[in-house]
Design a protein around this motif. Structure first.
Motif, PDB file in Angstrom:
ATOM      1  N   GLU A 144       0.827  -1.210   0.000  1.00 53.91           N
ATOM      2  CA  GLU A 144       0.000   0.000   0.000  1.00 53.91           C
ATOM      3  C   GLU A 144       0.855   1.250   0.000  1.00 53.91           C
ATOM      4  O   GLU A 144       0.504   2.253  -0.624  1.00 53.91           O
ATOM      5  CB  GLU A 144      -0.892   0.009   1.236  1.00 53.91           C
ATOM      6  CG  GLU A 144      -1.899  -1.125   1.223  1.00 53.91           C
ATOM      7  CD  GLU A 144      -3.010  -0.873   2.216  1.00 53.91           C
ATOM      8  OE1 GLU A 144      -2.756  -0.135   3.190  1.00 53.91           O
ATOM      9  OE2 GLU A 144      -4.112  -1.411   2.006  1.00 53.91           O
ATOM     10  N   PHE A 173       3.840   1.454  -1.306  1.00 56.49           N
ATOM     11  CA  PHE A 173       4.351   1.610  -2.670  1.00 56.49           C
ATOM     12  C   PHE A 173       3.268   2.225  -3.562  1.00 56.49           C
ATOM     13  O   PHE A 173       3.564   3.070  -4.415  1.00 56.49           O
ATOM     14  CB  PHE A 173       4.809   0.267  -3.239  1.00 56.49           C
ATOM     15  CG  PHE A 173       6.124  -0.220  -2.676  1.00 56.49           C
ATOM     16  CD1 PHE A 173       7.253   0.585  -2.740  1.00 56.49           C
ATOM     17  CD2 PHE A 173       6.233  -1.464  -2.091  1.00 56.49           C
ATOM     18  CE1 PHE A 173       8.473   0.143  -2.230  1.00 56.49           C
ATOM     19  CE2 PHE A 173       7.445  -1.914  -1.575  1.00 56.49           C
ATOM     20  CZ  PHE A 173       8.564  -1.107  -1.645  1.00 56.49           C
ATOM     21  N   ALA A 191       1.000   4.262  -2.526  1.00 59.18           N
ATOM     22  CA  ALA A 191       0.950   5.680  -2.166  1.00 59.18           C
ATOM     23  C   ALA A 191       2.069   6.439  -2.874  1.00 59.18           C
ATOM     24  O   ALA A 191       1.862   7.555  -3.364  1.00 59.18           O
ATOM     25  CB  ALA A 191       1.067   5.844  -0.649  1.00 59.18           C
ATOM     26  N   LEU A 192       3.259   5.807  -2.965  1.00 56.67           N
ATOM     27  CA  LEU A 192       4.370   6.450  -3.686  1.00 56.67           C
ATOM     28  C   LEU A 192       3.995   6.690  -5.143  1.00 56.67           C
ATOM     29  O   LEU A 192       4.314   7.724  -5.725  1.00 56.67           O
ATOM     30  CB  LEU A 192       5.635   5.587  -3.627  1.00 56.67           C
ATOM     31  CG  LEU A 192       6.331   5.467  -2.280  1.00 56.67           C
ATOM     32  CD1 LEU A 192       7.610   4.663  -2.404  1.00 56.67           C
ATOM     33  CD2 LEU A 192       6.649   6.848  -1.710  1.00 56.67           C
ATOM     34  N   LYS A 193       3.293   5.704  -5.719  1.00 55.52           N
ATOM     35  CA  LYS A 193       2.831   5.863  -7.098  1.00 55.52           C
ATOM     36  C   LYS A 193       1.905   7.061  -7.217  1.00 55.52           C
ATOM     37  O   LYS A 193       2.026   7.870  -8.140  1.00 55.52           O
ATOM     38  CB  LYS A 193       2.051   4.620  -7.523  1.00 55.52           C
ATOM     39  CG  LYS A 193       2.808   3.650  -8.377  1.00 55.52           C
ATOM     40  CD  LYS A 193       1.805   2.634  -8.913  1.00 55.52           C
ATOM     41  CE  LYS A 193       2.473   1.572  -9.727  1.00 55.52           C
ATOM     42  NZ  LYS A 193       1.494   0.565 -10.188  1.00 55.52           N
ATOM     43  N   ALA A 194       0.949   7.168  -6.290  1.00 50.56           N
ATOM     44  CA  ALA A 194       0.010   8.284  -6.329  1.00 50.56           C
ATOM     45  C   ALA A 194       0.765   9.599  -6.218  1.00 50.56           C
ATOM     46  O   ALA A 194       0.506  10.548  -6.957  1.00 50.56           O
ATOM     47  CB  ALA A 194      -1.005   8.157  -5.199  1.00 50.56           C
ATOM     48  N   ILE A 195       1.746   9.635  -5.307  1.00 49.81           N
ATOM     49  CA  ILE A 195       2.501  10.864  -5.086  1.00 49.81           C
ATOM     50  C   ILE A 195       3.237  11.277  -6.358  1.00 49.81           C
ATOM     51  O   ILE A 195       3.412  12.466  -6.627  1.00 49.81           O
ATOM     52  CB  ILE A 195       3.486  10.679  -3.912  1.00 49.81           C
ATOM     53  CG1 ILE A 195       2.707  10.618  -2.592  1.00 49.81           C
ATOM     54  CG2 ILE A 195       4.525  11.787  -3.869  1.00 49.81           C
ATOM     55  CD1 ILE A 195       3.539  10.214  -1.413  1.00 49.81           C
ATOM     56  N   PRO A 230      -2.940   3.234  -7.735  1.00 55.40           N
ATOM     57  CA  PRO A 230      -3.015   4.307  -6.732  1.00 55.40           C
ATOM     58  C   PRO A 230      -4.467   4.608  -6.331  1.00 55.40           C
ATOM     59  O   PRO A 230      -4.742   4.948  -5.186  1.00 55.40           O
ATOM     60  CB  PRO A 230      -2.393   5.505  -7.434  1.00 55.40           C
ATOM     61  CG  PRO A 230      -1.739   5.007  -8.650  1.00 55.40           C
ATOM     62  CD  PRO A 230      -2.206   3.633  -8.931  1.00 55.40           C
ATOM     63  N   PHE A 231      -5.369   4.418  -7.272  1.00 59.50           N
ATOM     64  CA  PHE A 231      -6.786   4.677  -6.972  1.00 59.50           C
ATOM     65  C   PHE A 231      -7.270   3.780  -5.835  1.00 59.50           C
ATOM     66  O   PHE A 231      -8.003   4.229  -4.944  1.00 59.50           O
ATOM     67  CB  PHE A 231      -7.623   4.451  -8.240  1.00 59.50           C
ATOM     68  CG  PHE A 231      -9.109   4.453  -8.008  1.00 59.50           C
ATOM     69  CD1 PHE A 231      -9.744   5.578  -7.494  1.00 59.50           C
ATOM     70  CD2 PHE A 231      -9.870   3.333  -8.305  1.00 59.50           C
ATOM     71  CE1 PHE A 231     -11.126   5.583  -7.285  1.00 59.50           C
ATOM     72  CE2 PHE A 231     -11.244   3.329  -8.095  1.00 59.50           C
ATOM     73  CZ  PHE A 231     -11.874   4.461  -7.579  1.00 59.50           C
ATOM     74  N   ILE A 274      -5.500   2.555  -3.468  1.00 62.87           N
ATOM     75  CA  ILE A 274      -4.906   3.042  -2.233  1.00 62.87           C
ATOM     76  C   ILE A 274      -5.688   4.247  -1.731  1.00 62.87           C
ATOM     77  O   ILE A 274      -6.014   4.376  -0.555  1.00 62.87           O
ATOM     78  CB  ILE A 274      -3.434   3.466  -2.473  1.00 62.87           C
ATOM     79  CG1 ILE A 274      -2.623   2.278  -2.969  1.00 62.87           C
ATOM     80  CG2 ILE A 274      -2.825   4.067  -1.228  1.00 62.87           C
ATOM     81  CD1 ILE A 274      -2.741   1.079  -2.099  1.00 62.87           C
ATOM     82  N   PHE A 275      -6.025   5.112  -2.655  1.00 62.91           N
ATOM     83  CA  PHE A 275      -6.739   6.334  -2.308  1.00 62.91           C
ATOM     84  C   PHE A 275      -8.122   5.991  -1.749  1.00 62.91           C
ATOM     85  O   PHE A 275      -8.603   6.610  -0.813  1.00 62.91           O
ATOM     86  CB  PHE A 275      -6.858   7.207  -3.570  1.00 62.91           C
ATOM     87  CG  PHE A 275      -7.149   8.652  -3.283  1.00 62.91           C
ATOM     88  CD1 PHE A 275      -6.384   9.371  -2.376  1.00 62.91           C
ATOM     89  CD2 PHE A 275      -8.187   9.313  -3.926  1.00 62.91           C
ATOM     90  CE1 PHE A 275      -6.645  10.698  -2.110  1.00 62.91           C
ATOM     91  CE2 PHE A 275      -8.460  10.649  -3.663  1.00 62.91           C
ATOM     92  CZ  PHE A 275      -7.686  11.334  -2.758  1.00 62.91           C
ATOM     93  N   ARG A 276      -8.730   4.970  -2.338  1.00 64.64           N
ATOM     94  CA  ARG A 276     -10.056   4.562  -1.897  1.00 64.64           C
ATOM     95  C   ARG A 276     -10.019   3.929  -0.512  1.00 64.64           C
ATOM     96  O   ARG A 276     -11.014   3.883   0.188  1.00 64.64           O
ATOM     97  CB  ARG A 276     -10.631   3.534  -2.887  1.00 64.64           C
ATOM     98  CG  ARG A 276     -11.913   3.979  -3.545  1.00 64.64           C
ATOM     99  CD  ARG A 276     -12.179   3.174  -4.789  1.00 64.64           C
ATOM    100  NE  ARG A 276     -12.202   1.744  -4.518  1.00 64.64           N
ATOM    101  CZ  ARG A 276     -13.317   1.056  -4.239  1.00 64.64           C
ATOM    102  NH1 ARG A 276     -14.460   1.665  -4.183  1.00 64.64           N
ATOM    103  NH2 ARG A 276     -13.264  -0.230  -4.041  1.00 64.64           N
TER     104      ARG A 276
END
Ligand SMILES: Nc1ncnc2c1ncn2[C@@H]1O[C@H](COP(=O)(O)OP(=O)(O)OP(=O)(O)O)[C@@H](O)[C@H]1O
Ligand SMILES: [Mg+2]
Lengths: 378, 253
Positions: free
Chosen positions: A284, A286, A288-292, A372-373, A375-377
């Motif tokens: 998770e 990782f 988040a890193l993708k989203a960032i 990332p979606f 993770i965001f969810r």
């Protein structure tokens, strides 16, 4: 990039349990692998010791011979036939056989006896004490000072004992390049005395050692020898034939293969699983890193770096441990037959690379698939 | 009234507001055939510099899906998003990652801080991805931890912090690269009431500025007072946009 690698290192190294498990797993696998292959390399190099020590360019023998220690005697006439082949500079006989020495305390010790051609003494060892010519003296034998020497009671020049009920006298001490595999002491004498002392079959010549006039003559000599029903091998061919025999006809090779497979499986299962669970645990994050804004390439770099780091560390520790152990063993057992060759090291490195590759491949797949979606969810 | 450079007043419904985000016709469905559900249908709105826009609505109404499309982590089936004039869904995957890194700060409901890194290292991550030198990134991280009031917790792992403190670490991480757009999904959901209010009050007073736009998804009506505007969603559609409570709460302060 350096900062990303530093983060990658900290993520893994700060997880003490997994970090330790990974390094121990790989160290152990490498240790096992190098240990086994070093043993194997040691056995192979020892098994050809006589071939190296004698140093002849071409060995003529019965086609059924598989190792240098198990010679099949040839009739004396073969020597003359070989001598008359074109391209032969000289050819001499070599006797190689076993005898029993009766020691001063009344016990018996098996020995290898090498009988050198009387005129040339071709294949002579390097003398430490006495002259090689002393070998012609009455009952003259030269003892090889190697790790087995003490089994003869560490005889000095002038000492006497019995070989197969004949009197033998040590007239010199010598050294050879390589120790044999079988843990028995070696004695050198002349070809004719070897025949006198040792029980013989109808045929007596163990090997014929040939020196060609030039390397270009070797094929012709090979053909000529084949025509009289024997086989001529160059030194390297003989060595590889012996290696082939030990590898494929004694179970040593099979054992090596099995142990290597075990090392590989143990390494892969410990390290692969640990690494994979490390990735899952951080999946998770990782994501988040993708989203960032970390790219997939950067994530893969991190994972490969982590896998590469533990693998190379484990590789270093494993080979180091193995070298230390062999060194310690040699200090106590001088004839401990293990050598770490470049081939051993490369093989273990190959294994480590495969382990790291497989482990990170699964990790990379998971990390690339995470959205990332999701993770965001949450 | 219309002084857009003063922090906190760009919400004024005058001609002075400037558009930070423009979403048009955003649509997204999940599944195929029988299982197909349309999560977001034809959503259009604008968000302005210097405002905090809340997105509210019942569970499953499509808030997270919509905001993910707006912030460049979920590709819409139809529609477009432009941030600071950039049509983000025309960018390649890597370009979009760069764009997010430089323009958008994310605060996740579950924080998603690395437990094996220190608080400062967690905060520094966006700068490290941006290839800033390590020492510079770390000292910047300490500065931002100071801003969120956690200067003395820089060297401990985030798990040693309370939920509210972890959320502030996450905010510091989202802010360190100086993003134009800040996106927070349920930032107060894992926090108790007072802590949640304090966090949003902090965001309102310290994080918002006239160049920045902040989007917050929430269920938490206790924090509505900090919104400039509130966008209501239901069944994947926008049902209305109204003024938030920030006029009442902050006028005259
Ligand atoms: N990855 C997905 N696969 C299938 N359906 C999804 C997926 N993501 C969202 N949905 C569906 O889309 C709809 C909207 O979901 P979304 O998470 O955007 O709602 P939300 O308003 O954020 O809800 P909540 O307040 O509970 O977070 C829901 O019906 C959800 O089940
Ligand atoms: Mg949601």
């Amino acid at each position: 990039m350096f900062g990303i690698l530093r983060i990658a290192y900290k993520l893994l190294a700060n997880d003490r349990t997994k970090f330790t498990a990974l390094i121990v797993g790989i160290t152990f696998a490498v240790f096992l692998m190098v240990q086994m292959t070093a043993m194997f390399a040691g056995v192979l190099s020892r098994s050809s010791a006589t071939v190296y020590n004698v140093g002849a360019s071409i060995w003529v023998m019965d086609p059924a011979v598989q190792t240098v220690s198990n010679s099949i005697p040839m009739p004396d006439a073969v020597l003359d036939q070989v001598r008359s082949l074109p391209g032969v500079k000289f050819a001499v006989p070599l006797y190689s056989g076993g005898g029993l020495v009766k020691l001063a305390d009344g016990t018996y010790q098996a020995v290898t006896i090498m009988g050198l051609d009387d005129t040339t003494l071709f294949g002579r060892p390097q003398m430490l004490k006495g002259q090689i010519e002393d070998i012609y003296g009455e009952s003259g034998f030269i003892a090889v000072v190697d790790s087995e020497y003490t089994k003869l009671g560490s005889p000095k020049v002038g000492d006497e004992f019995e070989i197969n009920d004949n009197r033998a006298r040590i007239v010199g001490l010598a050294r050879v390049a390589s120790n044999g595999l079988f843990g028995v002491p070696s004695l050198y004498t002349t070809y004719s005395r070897a025949l006198q002392y040792l029980p013989n079959t109808r045929f007596t010549t163990s090997y014929i050692l040939v020196e060609p006039k030039s390397a270009a003559d070797i094929p012709a000599i090979r053909d000529g020898v084949a025509r009289i029903g024997y086989i001529a091998l160059t030194r390297d061919e003989f060595v590889s034939q012996i290696s082939h025999f030990y590898t494929f006809k004694t179970g040593i090779g099979t054992n090596l293969l099995m142990m290597s497979a075990i090392a590989f499986i143990v390494g892969l299962s410990i390290s692969g699983q640990t690494f994979y669970s490390f990735i899952l645990e951080n999946l998770e994050k990782f994501g988040a890193l993708k989203a960032i804004g970390m790219t997939s390439r950067e994530l893969i770099t991190m994972i490969l770096f982590q896998a590469g780091f533990v693998s190379l560390t484990g590789y270093g520790l494993g080979t180091g441990l193995c070298a230390t152990m062999i060194w310690l063993a040699r200090a106590r057992l001088p004839d401990y037959a293990s050598i770490i060759t470049a081939g051993n090291l490369l093989l273990a490195l190959g294994m480590v690379v495969v382990i790291a590759g497989v482990s990170s491949w699964f990790g990379v797949r998971r990390v690339l698939r995470i959205e990332p979606f999701d993770i965001f969810r949450g | 009234m219309n002084m857009p450079d003063t922090p906190g007043n760009a919400f004024t419904k005058t001609g002075a507001k400037t558009v930070a985000i423009r979403a048009e016709g955003l649509t997204k469905g999940f599944g195929e055939g029988e299982t197909y559900t349309r999560a977001v249908s034809d959503v259009s709105f604008e968000a302005y510099h210097g405002e905090i826009l809340f997105v509210v609505g019942p569970s499953g109404s499509g808030k997270t899906t919509m905001l993910s499309m707006v912030s460049g982590i979920l590709r819409p089936d139809a529609g477009s998003v432009s941030i600071e004039g950039q049509d983000i869904w025309s960018l390649s995957t890597d370009q979009l990652a760069h764009f997010r890194l430089n323009t958008i700060g994310f605060v996740f409901q579950d924080f998603h801080l690395f437990p094996r890194l220190t608080t400062a290292e967690n905060v520094a991550i966006p700068l490290i991805i941006k290839r800033h030198p390590w020492d510079e990134a770390m000292s910047e991280a300490r500065r931002f931890l100071e801003i969120v009031g956690l200067a003395n917790r820089a060297d401990v792992p985030p798990v040693k912090l309370s939920g509210g403190e972890q959320q502030r670490v996450a905010i510091a991480r989202a802010l360190i690269a100086q993003p134009d757009l800040l996106v927070l999904d349920e930032p107060t959901a894992s926090l108790d009431g007072d802590t949640g209010r304090n966090i949003i009050s902090f965001v309102r007073s310290q994080v918002l500025n006239d160049k920045r736009c902040i989007l917050i998804i929430t269920h938490d009506s206790r924090i509505f007072e900090f919104a400039d505007r509130i966008l209501n969603m239901e069944d994947g559609r926008v049902t209305g946009i109204e003024d938030g409570g920030s006029h009442v709460a902050h006028e005259g302060v």
